[in-house]
Design an enzyme around this catalytic site. Structure first.
Site, PDB file in Angstrom:
ATOM      1  N   GLY A  15       0.794  -1.217   0.000  1.00 41.36           N
ATOM      2  CA  GLY A  15       0.000   0.000   0.000  1.00 41.36           C
ATOM      3  C   GLY A  15       0.826   1.266   0.000  1.00 41.36           C
ATOM      4  O   GLY A  15       1.925   1.330  -0.546  1.00 41.36           O
ATOM      5  N   CYS A  16       0.301   2.300   0.662  1.00 41.11           N
ATOM      6  CA  CYS A  16       0.945   3.616   0.678  1.00 41.11           C
ATOM      7  C   CYS A  16       2.316   3.589   1.327  1.00 41.11           C
ATOM      8  O   CYS A  16       3.138   4.485   1.100  1.00 41.11           O
ATOM      9  CB  CYS A  16       0.062   4.619   1.409  1.00 41.11           C
ATOM     10  SG  CYS A  16      -1.518   4.952   0.609  1.00 41.11           S
ATOM     11  N   ALA A  17       2.585   2.588   2.155  1.00 42.69           N
ATOM     12  CA  ALA A  17       3.839   2.533   2.909  1.00 42.69           C
ATOM     13  C   ALA A  17       5.006   1.989   2.098  1.00 42.69           C
ATOM     14  O   ALA A  17       6.143   2.005   2.570  1.00 42.69           O
ATOM     15  CB  ALA A  17       3.652   1.662   4.148  1.00 42.69           C
TER      16      ALA A  17
END
Length: 361
Positions: free
Chosen positions: A141-143
């Site tokens: 994801g965003c990480a």
């Protein structure tokens, strides 16, 4: 490890939130969704939500409302390799490292799936050596930017590579899903398409002039850590529904992001004996306006501290894993003061990662 060059890429088509709202109101989906959903979309797209525009890989916003698995898969295949390669080419151009010197490539994405993976497409487009080590990371994801960079650091530290190309690319318009769930609707209003890349090296850059005509800045990765709490995974995640990715976004995310980001920061700064007041530039994944506000409050910083994150959010929206490359590039372009810089990302998992950088003046 040294970050020798940064590159970013986004579609040329820019859409304001006002344009997005008008497109939604004239779409067939508007009639399918209930009155509460209309209110949510109008509230998010009409108030100051920290986002003014997004870049989407669409010739017309009407295209985004064609939502079926085959259309979304074709959109990802058409645009993810191009965006990833464009960002990679720009990172190489700014690094002084020749394409033939790249020993490994790490590519991250969460908005589509290809087999063979995206790395092969980027290798082909950039003309990397056929013996390059290739790694595809998915599902972070965003990480994802920080784990991507951490893998690059491990390859360099093990001596199996001298130069690594790190790439994160997201085609959020290929992960579109709509229903009456508030989190689904809000996420549809936040995310944009784009890619970021970095050239990572075991040695610092030479003193020759960079792309700006000035000597390149020395960016050293000093220390990093991660924090993953599986018990909180349902706060922010993708799920598969009807053969498509459906984003789950909950109200707990801003508070979680702020708490975990602070814990990661304290761990690394404690080991380095650095105080947070010594951080000269904050390179933070934004998530959204409410996340930035929660971070400011938790870190006890004024609004200006996250100005690069806020500026990128306003112009590009949430670019998921690619976002922090844009923020780092903006800080470098602005000649942010040298010294200690903090780089951090968070997202699905629930996960948070942070790295302490030392940047010359």
């Amino acid at each position: 490890m040294y970050i020798r060059g940064i590159g970013t890429a986004a579609p040329s088509t820019r859409y304001t939130k006002a344009e997005c709202l008008r497109a939604f109101e004239r779409s067939a989906w508007f009639a399918r969704l209930d009155t509460r959903s209309h209110l949510i979309a109008r509230t998010v797209l009409q108030r100051d939500n920290g986002i003014e525009a997004r870049r989407l890989a669409l010739d017309s916003l009407d295209e985004v409302f064609t939502i079926d698995p085959d259309t979304l898969d074709r959109r990802f295949l058409a645009h993810a390799p191009t965006l990833a390669a464009d960002a990679g080419a720009r990172a190489l151009a700014s690094s002084g490292v020749d394409v033939s010197q790249i020993d490994a490539i790490v590519v991250s994405t969460c908005t589509g799936y290809l087999c063979p993976g995206l790395s092969g497409y980027v290798i082909e487009r950039l003309g990397l050596r056929p013996d390059v080590q290739a790694f595809d990371l998915v599902g972070q994801g965003c990480a994802a930017a920080l784990p991507n960079l951490m893998l690059g650091r491990s390859l360099l530290g093990a001596g199996s590579a001298k130069h690594v190309l790190s790439v994160c690319v997201e085609v959020s318009s290929a992960a579109m899903y709509l229903d009456n769930d508030p989190g689904v609707l809000i996420s549809a209003c936040l995310f944009g398409d784009g890619a970021g890349a970095a050239v990572l090296s075991s040695a610092p850059p030479d003193a020759e002039a960079g792309r700006s005509g000035r000597p390149p800045r020395r960016i050293e990765w000093v220390d990093s850590t991660s924090l993953i709490e599986p018990a909180q995974r349902k706060a922010l995640m993708f799920e598969q529904r009807e053969g498509m990715l459906r984003n789950i976004l909950t109200r707990e995310v801003p508070a979680l992001a702020a708490e975990y980001a602070q814990r990661v920061l304290r761990t690394v700064l404690g080991r380095a004996h650095v105080d947070s007041s010594e951080i000269a530039a904050w390179i933070m994944h934004a998530g959204g306006r409410d996340v930035l506000l929660a971070l400011e409050k938790r870190f006890e910083l004024d609004h200006d501290a996250f100005r690069y994150s806020a500026a990128m959010l306003r112009e590009y929206g949430n670019l998921s894993s690619a976002f922090v490359y844009f923020v780092l590039d903006a800080a470098l372009a602005d000649r942010a003061p040298g010294g200690w810089w903090w780089l951090s990302s968070f997202g699905a998992g629930f996960s948070c990662h942070g790295a302490l950088l030392r940047v010359d003046a």
